[in-house]
Write an enzyme that holds these catalytic residues in place. Structure first.
Site, PDB file in Angstrom:
ATOM      1  N   GLU A  76       2.059  -4.220   1.843  1.00  0.00           N
ATOM      2  CA  GLU A  76       1.576  -3.595   3.088  1.00  0.00           C
ATOM      3  C   GLU A  76       0.654  -2.433   2.762  1.00  0.00           C
ATOM      4  O   GLU A  76       0.714  -1.860   1.673  1.00  0.00           O
ATOM      5  CB  GLU A  76       2.741  -3.137   3.973  1.00  0.00           C
ATOM      6  CG  GLU A  76       3.827  -2.345   3.261  1.00  0.00           C
ATOM      7  CD  GLU A  76       3.781  -0.867   3.553  1.00  0.00           C
ATOM      8  OE1 GLU A  76       2.668  -0.340   3.742  1.00  0.00           O
ATOM      9  OE2 GLU A  76       4.866  -0.237   3.562  1.00  0.00           O
ATOM     10  N   ARG A  88      12.444   2.164   1.243  1.00  0.00           N
ATOM     11  CA  ARG A  88      12.477   0.801   1.757  1.00  0.00           C
ATOM     12  C   ARG A  88      11.177   0.424   2.468  1.00  0.00           C
ATOM     13  O   ARG A  88      11.168  -0.238   3.494  1.00  0.00           O
ATOM     14  CB  ARG A  88      13.700   0.571   2.654  1.00  0.00           C
ATOM     15  CG  ARG A  88      14.995   0.994   1.986  1.00  0.00           C
ATOM     16  CD  ARG A  88      16.223   0.525   2.707  1.00  0.00           C
ATOM     17  NE  ARG A  88      16.477  -0.908   2.468  1.00  0.00           N
ATOM     18  CZ  ARG A  88      17.032  -1.407   1.360  1.00  0.00           C
ATOM     19  NH1 ARG A  88      17.354  -0.618   0.353  1.00  0.00           N
ATOM     20  NH2 ARG A  88      17.259  -2.688   1.248  1.00  0.00           N
ATOM     21  N   CYS A 140      -0.901  -3.414  -4.704  1.00  0.00           N
ATOM     22  CA  CYS A 140      -0.735  -3.790  -6.110  1.00  0.00           C
ATOM     23  C   CYS A 140      -0.474  -2.603  -7.021  1.00  0.00           C
ATOM     24  O   CYS A 140       0.313  -2.695  -7.966  1.00  0.00           O
ATOM     25  CB  CYS A 140      -1.951  -4.582  -6.596  1.00  0.00           C
ATOM     26  SG  CYS A 140      -3.483  -3.623  -6.732  1.00  0.00           S
ATOM     27  N   HIS A 167      -7.449  -4.454  -8.992  1.00  0.00           N
ATOM     28  CA  HIS A 167      -6.152  -5.104  -8.873  1.00  0.00           C
ATOM     29  C   HIS A 167      -5.352  -4.877 -10.148  1.00  0.00           C
ATOM     30  O   HIS A 167      -5.848  -5.095 -11.253  1.00  0.00           O
ATOM     31  CB  HIS A 167      -6.293  -6.604  -8.611  1.00  0.00           C
ATOM     32  CG  HIS A 167      -4.969  -7.276  -8.439  1.00  0.00           C
ATOM     33  ND1 HIS A 167      -4.129  -6.992  -7.382  1.00  0.00           N
ATOM     34  CD2 HIS A 167      -4.314  -8.192  -9.202  1.00  0.00           C
ATOM     35  CE1 HIS A 167      -3.024  -7.715  -7.491  1.00  0.00           C
ATOM     36  NE2 HIS A 167      -3.111  -8.440  -8.596  1.00  0.00           N
ATOM     37  N   ASP A 207       2.990 -10.249 -11.296  1.00  0.00           N
ATOM     38  CA  ASP A 207       2.194  -9.644 -10.236  1.00  0.00           C
ATOM     39  C   ASP A 207       3.016  -9.655  -8.956  1.00  0.00           C
ATOM     40  O   ASP A 207       3.264 -10.713  -8.383  1.00  0.00           O
ATOM     41  CB  ASP A 207       0.888 -10.423 -10.046  1.00  0.00           C
ATOM     42  CG  ASP A 207      -0.030  -9.804  -8.994  1.00  0.00           C
ATOM     43  OD1 ASP A 207       0.363  -8.790  -8.391  1.00  0.00           O
ATOM     44  OD2 ASP A 207      -1.130 -10.339  -8.786  1.00  0.00           O
TER      45      ASP A 207
END
Length: 276
Positions: A42, A67, A72, A112, A127
């Site tokens: 998210e 939580r 990435c 990334h 990943d």
């Protein structure tokens, strides 16, 4: 090593429901599968104008104790450090995202993060932060080998320069590039720079729109702005348009397992972008 010697590792494993054990390939795969099925992808921080954490303590506080999910740079820092502290040989890598691009398209930026894990049974990539098409298992780093996961089939290719290219097989049966990388260890500054760029660049999609995803063995759930899509592993996709900030927040909480209580300004940002 004992789990009591590393509270951050114990907390991460407890969050994803994995018991400690020897640092072998079976453990590696258990951790990746459980992490991707538990901790959502998210972008709520950049979407609401907040810089995501780039340090281990900040990432653990957010993704484990808070939580939340993340992107990435957060997922794969957390996985890298947990695997390292459990005794795995890990190398941080940085990749160029190629999703939706032809091989001949100009190079994209290195934005990334992923992890190389070297074992007695070969090299694998891990990943936990590639959105809806995240590999939900550790992938063996060999060319041409088709590797099924719960939601998709992946393989590795090499381009003309010898760069590794992760590919995913689509519904039509063809292969789509996901990202490309070399095996040079990436320093922290690369990840800090990439995180800042994607948070602050005015054309960054992570800044201008909301995205979230959670991939489990049974279903792939994605939120793209106000469209919620649930794709069961054994059935057709179900799509629903969300009509209010309250419905978006409920989808984030109930469908994706994200605690949004600490996300400042979320309702205001949702109204400005989607419900004005």
């Amino acid at each position: 090593m004992t789990i009591s010697a590393a509270p951050a590792v114990a907390a991460h494993l407890d969050r994803i429901g994995v018991a400690a054990g020897p640092p072998d390939v079976a453990q590696l795969d258990r951790i990746v599968r459980a992490h991707t099925a538990t901790v959502a992808f998210e972008n709520l921080d950049p979407f609401t104008g907040t810089d995501p954490p780039v340090d281990p303590a900040g990432v653990t506080a957010k993704l484990v104790h808070g939580r939340r999910g993340g992107w990435c740079f957060e997922h794969n820092l957390l996985l890298h450090d947990t695997l390292r502290d459990l005794g795995h040989a890990v190398t941080p890598l940085v990749a160029r995202v190629r999703l939706g691009l032809e091989r001949s398209a100009p190079a994209t930026s290195r934005t990334h993060r992923l992890t190389l894990v070297t074992t007695s049974q070969g090299r694998f990539t891990v990943d936990g932060g590639f959105g809806a098409t995240v590999p939900t298992a550790a992938l063996r780093l060999v060319t041409g080998l088709e590797q099924p996961t719960g939601q998709a089939v992946y393989r590795y290719d090499r381009d003309a320069q010898g760069t590794w290219v992760l590919q995913r097989r689509g519904s039509s049966g063809g292969w789509t590039d996901q990202y490309a990388f070399d095996l040079l260890p990436a320093p922290d500054v690369d990840f800090r720079t990439g995180s800042w760029h994607l948070t602050h660049h005015p054309e960054s999609g992570f800044r201008t729109g909301l995205t979230a995803a959670l991939v489990t063995p049974r279903r792939r759930t994605t939120l793209d702005g106000t469209r919620l899509t649930v794709r069961p592993a054994d059935g057709p996709a179900r799509r629903r348009e969300l009509d209010s900030p309250a419905q978006v927040r409920a989808a984030l909480e109930d469908e994706l397992g994200i605690d949004t209580g600490g996300v400042a300004g979320l309702e205001r940002r949702l109204r400005a972008v989607y419900f004005s």
